[in-house]
Design a protein around this motif. Structure first.
Motif, mmCIF file in Angstrom:
data_model
loop_
_atom_site.group_PDB
_atom_site.id
_atom_site.type_symbol
_atom_site.label_atom_id
_atom_site.label_comp_id
_atom_site.label_asym_id
_atom_site.label_seq_id
_atom_site.Cartn_x
_atom_site.Cartn_y
_atom_site.Cartn_z
ATOM 1 N N UNK A 10 -41.825 -24.048 42.406
ATOM 2 C CA UNK A 10 -41.852 -23.112 40.759
ATOM 3 C C UNK A 10 -40.954 -21.492 40.473
ATOM 4 N N UNK A 11 -40.864 -20.923 39.864
ATOM 5 C CA UNK A 11 -39.935 -19.908 39.355
ATOM 6 C C UNK A 11 -40.102 -19.761 38.298
ATOM 7 N N UNK A 12 -39.325 -18.124 38.076
ATOM 8 C CA UNK A 12 -40.259 -17.587 36.843
ATOM 9 C C UNK A 12 -38.493 -17.443 36.082
ATOM 10 N N UNK A 13 -38.663 -17.200 34.136
ATOM 11 C CA UNK A 13 -37.417 -17.041 33.956
ATOM 12 C C UNK A 13 -37.847 -15.816 32.727
ATOM 13 N N UNK A 14 -37.563 -15.248 31.967
ATOM 14 C CA UNK A 14 -37.101 -14.185 31.965
ATOM 15 C C UNK A 14 -38.167 -15.317 30.056
ATOM 16 N N UNK A 15 -37.426 -15.373 29.844
ATOM 17 C CA UNK A 15 -37.598 -16.332 28.412
ATOM 18 C C UNK A 15 -37.908 -17.860 28.484
ATOM 19 N N UNK A 16 -38.834 -18.139 27.855
ATOM 20 C CA UNK A 16 -39.512 -19.438 28.402
ATOM 21 C C UNK A 16 -38.624 -20.792 27.434
ATOM 22 N N UNK A 17 -38.306 -19.819 25.920
ATOM 23 C CA UNK A 17 -37.724 -21.075 25.217
ATOM 24 C C UNK A 17 -36.256 -21.379 25.693
ATOM 25 N N UNK A 18 -35.678 -19.994 25.944
ATOM 26 C CA UNK A 18 -34.300 -20.334 26.548
ATOM 27 C C UNK A 18 -34.121 -21.474 27.551
ATOM 28 N N UNK A 51 -41.899 -29.468 38.478
ATOM 29 C CA UNK A 51 -41.250 -27.955 38.989
ATOM 30 C C UNK A 51 -41.666 -27.640 37.849
ATOM 31 N N UNK A 52 -42.748 -25.960 38.420
ATOM 32 C CA UNK A 52 -43.358 -24.809 37.263
ATOM 33 C C UNK A 52 -42.132 -23.842 37.032
ATOM 34 N N UNK A 53 -42.366 -23.826 35.942
ATOM 35 C CA UNK A 53 -41.082 -22.332 35.333
ATOM 36 C C UNK A 53 -41.982 -21.784 34.226
ATOM 37 N N UNK A 54 -41.916 -20.666 34.696
ATOM 38 C CA UNK A 54 -42.779 -18.972 34.194
ATOM 39 C C UNK A 54 -42.332 -17.965 33.878
ATOM 40 N N UNK A 55 -43.222 -18.099 32.322
ATOM 41 C CA UNK A 55 -42.351 -17.141 31.970
ATOM 42 C C UNK A 55 -43.098 -15.452 32.466
ATOM 43 N N UNK A 56 -41.637 -14.943 33.171
ATOM 44 C CA UNK A 56 -42.406 -13.340 33.233
ATOM 45 C C UNK A 56 -41.512 -12.348 33.070
ATOM 46 N N UNK A 57 -42.368 -11.067 32.457
ATOM 47 C CA UNK A 57 -42.353 -10.241 32.014
ATOM 48 C C UNK A 57 -40.492 -9.234 32.211
ATOM 49 N N UNK A 58 -41.268 -9.330 34.433
ATOM 50 C CA UNK A 58 -40.168 -8.045 34.605
ATOM 51 C C UNK A 58 -39.547 -8.946 35.571
ATOM 52 N N UNK A 65 -30.237 -20.553 45.907
ATOM 53 C CA UNK A 65 -30.514 -22.030 45.003
ATOM 54 C C UNK A 65 -31.727 -22.307 44.944
ATOM 55 N N UNK A 66 -32.030 -22.325 43.872
ATOM 56 C CA UNK A 66 -34.146 -22.969 43.161
ATOM 57 C C UNK A 66 -34.508 -23.790 43.038
ATOM 58 N N UNK A 67 -32.949 -24.684 41.897
ATOM 59 C CA UNK A 67 -33.194 -26.213 42.213
ATOM 60 C C UNK A 67 -32.119 -26.675 43.200
ATOM 61 N N UNK A 68 -31.885 -27.928 43.616
ATOM 62 C CA UNK A 68 -30.486 -28.624 43.325
ATOM 63 C C UNK A 68 -30.970 -30.485 42.895
#
Length: 126
Positions: A10-18, A51-58, A65-68
């Motif tokens: 898993x890894x984080x993103x700042x905007x789940x919609x984008x 792979x889980x991608x979760x929104x994270x405010x900070x 490289x998180x994904x190949x």
């Protein structure tokens, strides 16, 4: 202890919609979203891998490289990515060609980022 335990990344993103738009529309992956879990995304990859991608405010973008994505033809993959508006990353000290592909230093590989700045790659399988 974990020999028979299914693991996932898993890894984080700042905007789940984008992120959903990028992974689904630009990269063509099947993506599911769980709003009950705060917008948690699941990337459904070949081979029944998730792979889980979760929104994270900070959120802070990964500097590694998180994904190949393994591809048969890296030139075709890079051309498709750039045709879809993806910009290939260039790194100081890495012998990359005009397309942004590092060749003849192990498997051919090219890096790009998702909208949150996480590093992804296409890597040619031989």
């Amino acid at each position: 202890m974990f020999k028979d335990t299914k693991a996932f990344s898993s890894f984080s993103v700042d905007d789940a919609d984008r992120a959903r738009q990028f992974y689904a529309d630009t990269l063509g992956l099947r993506v599911s979203r769980d709003d009950a879990m705060g917008g948690l995304l699941t990337l459904h990859l070949a081979g029944d891998r998730e792979v889980l991608v979760y929104p994270k405010g900070d959120h802070v973008a990964a500097t590694y490289t998180v994904l190949n994505f393994q591809v048969d033809d890296i030139d075709r993959a890079v051309d498709e990515l750039t045709g879809r508006g993806v910009r290939l990353e260039r790194y100081d000290g890495m012998p990359q060609d005009d397309k942004g592909i590092m060749r003849d230093n192990g498997p051919s590989i090219a890096w790009f980022t998702d909208p949150a700045g996480n590093v992804l790659s296409v890597i040619e399988q031989k």
